[in-house]
Design an enzyme around this catalytic site. Structure first.
Site, mmCIF file in Angstrom:
data_model
loop_
_atom_site.group_PDB
_atom_site.id
_atom_site.type_symbol
_atom_site.label_atom_id
_atom_site.label_comp_id
_atom_site.label_asym_id
_atom_site.label_seq_id
_atom_site.Cartn_x
_atom_site.Cartn_y
_atom_site.Cartn_z
ATOM 1 N N TYR A 189 -2.708 41.922 -31.913
ATOM 2 C CA TYR A 189 -1.509 42.060 -31.088
ATOM 3 C C TYR A 189 -0.378 42.651 -31.918
ATOM 4 C CZ TYR A 189 0.738 37.742 -32.956
ATOM 5 O OH TYR A 189 1.328 36.793 -33.751
ATOM 6 N N CYS A 190 0.485 43.416 -31.244
ATOM 7 C CA CYS A 190 1.719 43.901 -31.841
ATOM 8 C C CYS A 190 2.864 43.361 -30.992
ATOM 9 C CB CYS A 190 1.734 45.426 -31.946
ATOM 10 S SG CYS A 190 1.610 46.292 -30.362
ATOM 11 N N PHE A 191 3.995 44.047 -30.947
ATOM 12 C CA PHE A 191 5.116 43.459 -30.228
ATOM 13 C C PHE A 191 4.918 43.498 -28.711
ATOM 14 C CE2 PHE A 191 9.479 43.644 -28.398
ATOM 15 C CZ PHE A 191 9.838 42.354 -28.715
ATOM 16 N N SER A 211 -0.942 48.432 -31.559
ATOM 17 C CA SER A 211 -2.229 47.799 -31.245
ATOM 18 C C SER A 211 -3.306 48.848 -31.038
ATOM 19 C CB SER A 211 -2.092 46.940 -29.985
ATOM 20 O OG SER A 211 -1.321 45.791 -30.226
ATOM 21 N N TYR A 257 3.005 40.293 -28.430
ATOM 22 C CA TYR A 257 3.796 39.107 -28.773
ATOM 23 C C TYR A 257 4.812 38.788 -27.683
ATOM 24 C CZ TYR A 257 7.375 36.221 -30.901
ATOM 25 O OH TYR A 257 8.285 35.219 -31.133
#
Length: 371
Positions: free
Chosen positions: A96-98, A104, A125
């Protein structure tokens, strides 16, 4: 394999303690993440800042080009190797990224080129964080909530921890909630505390109808309870542990003298641990100096200093009991009675721990039967 895990998978991912590779920069991770997440960023803080500035000034294409320039060659390989090692150790890891966007997708593609297929989380996130806030707010509406209260030293935390229907707020905060409540383990960030609290409340919902919480102020150390939960706690009915003064003194002696001293010694050794423990206990007293008043504070500090000397030199705890007794009778007990006098919530039961335990067990059984 599914390339993207949908938002409907959030609960399963979080409650299942799924290993997660957090691709955000370290500065983002430090502010807040999820249990089970390890920070293996696509870009470090400096690289992320440079790409962000480029995006604002020159647009997306230029930012992407700069990103590939900054994270290429040996740097790229090192990042991929770190992801591969994590997946080898935890084959069910997800990414996962933001926001579940470009970071991602790029990381997923690089992993695939290295022969590993792993999904990323839709919404990233931000999506999961919003989900947890919603869950926490919903849990605050639990009609089975009940608060365990009692005078300082009643052993409320020890009473709650073994219960299947309880959530240990102080354990999640790594703090006992009083001026003496700091632990050797640092407190989590506010966001991490809220995330872990939401997950704990979700786990609780799966195993019990009654939600038992300890009576807390909104601040537990430097972490703060979410407002909806705290408001619900203030209005929730209470059960009160009635414990003798002698038992309370022994409880405080165990919690804040014996166990904390042992923790310092285990971490730092006998001599340094003893010195650190003395500084810790005296600093805890100093934090309430203004509320105690200078004269009372100085008298208690002198007695505490003598107690610490007696403990470290002779292994004797008698003087500790004396300052604890004075602090209870002159400070904590009057404050407790004042606060209870302002408390509008109903009291369902009061009595010794064995009776309160039986009352809560019966209440949980009744609530669960109608679930």
């Amino acid at each position: 394999m599914t390339e993207c895990l949908p938002r409907t998978a959030y609960a399963e991912l979080l409650l299942g303690e799924t290993p997660m590779i957090d691709l955000r920069a370290p500065v983002e991770f430090t502010k807040g993440a999820f249990p089970g997440a390890v920070n293996l960023p696509l870009m470090n803080d400096e690289e992320r800042a440079a790409v962000g500035t480029c995006y604002k000034e020159q647009g997306q294409e230029a930012a992407i080009a700069l990103g590939h320039e900054r994270v290429g060659g040996a740097v790229k390989q090192a990042r991929v190797d770190a992801w591969l090692a994590q997946v080898e150790a935890h084959p069910d890891s997800v990414l996962y990224c933001f926001r579940g966007g470009m970071r991602s997708q790029i990381s997923q593609r690089w992993l695939a080129e290295a022969g590993i297929q792993r999904p990323y989380i839709e919404g990233g996130y931000k999506g999961m964080r919003s989900f947890l806030i919603e869950q926490s707010d919903q849990m605050a509406e639990n009609p089975g909530m009940v608060i365990v209260a009692g005078m300082t030293g009643s052993g409320k935390t020890d009473f709650l921890v073994p219960r299947n229907d309880a959530v240990d707020l102080e354990g999640l905060a790594h703090h006992r909630g009083s001026s003496f409540g700091r632990q050797l383990i640092p407190q989590p960030s506010q966001i991490n505390f809220e995330n872990r609290l939401a997950i704990a409340l979700m786990q609780h919902r799966r195993r019990a109808r009654q939600l038992v919480l300890e009576d807390e102020s909104r601040l537990i150390g430097r972490t703060s309870l979410p407002i909806p939960l705290f408001d619900a706690m203030k209005a929730a009915p209470r059960v009160i542990l009635e414990v003798t003064t002698e038992e309370r003194i022994e409880q405080i002696l165990k919690d804040y003298v014996v166990e904390i001293h042992a923790a310092f010694v285990e971490r730092d050794g006998t001599e340094a641990g003893g010195e650190g423990f003395c500084e810790f206990l005296l600093a805890s007293l100093d934090r309430i100096q203004r509320r105690l008043g200078n004269e009372r504070h100085q008298a208690l500090r002198q007695l505490m200093t003598s107690a610490l000397s007696q403990q470290l030199q002779q292994g004797e705890l008698t003087l500790h009991r004396e300052w604890i007794a004075q602090l209870l009778s002159e400070y904590y007990d009057p404050m407790y009675h004042f606060q209870m006098g302002k408390q509008p919530a109903p009291v369902l039961y009061r009595g010794p721990k064995s009776e309160v335990r039986e009352f809560l067990d019966q209440r949980e059984a009744t609530l669960s039967a109608g679930w």
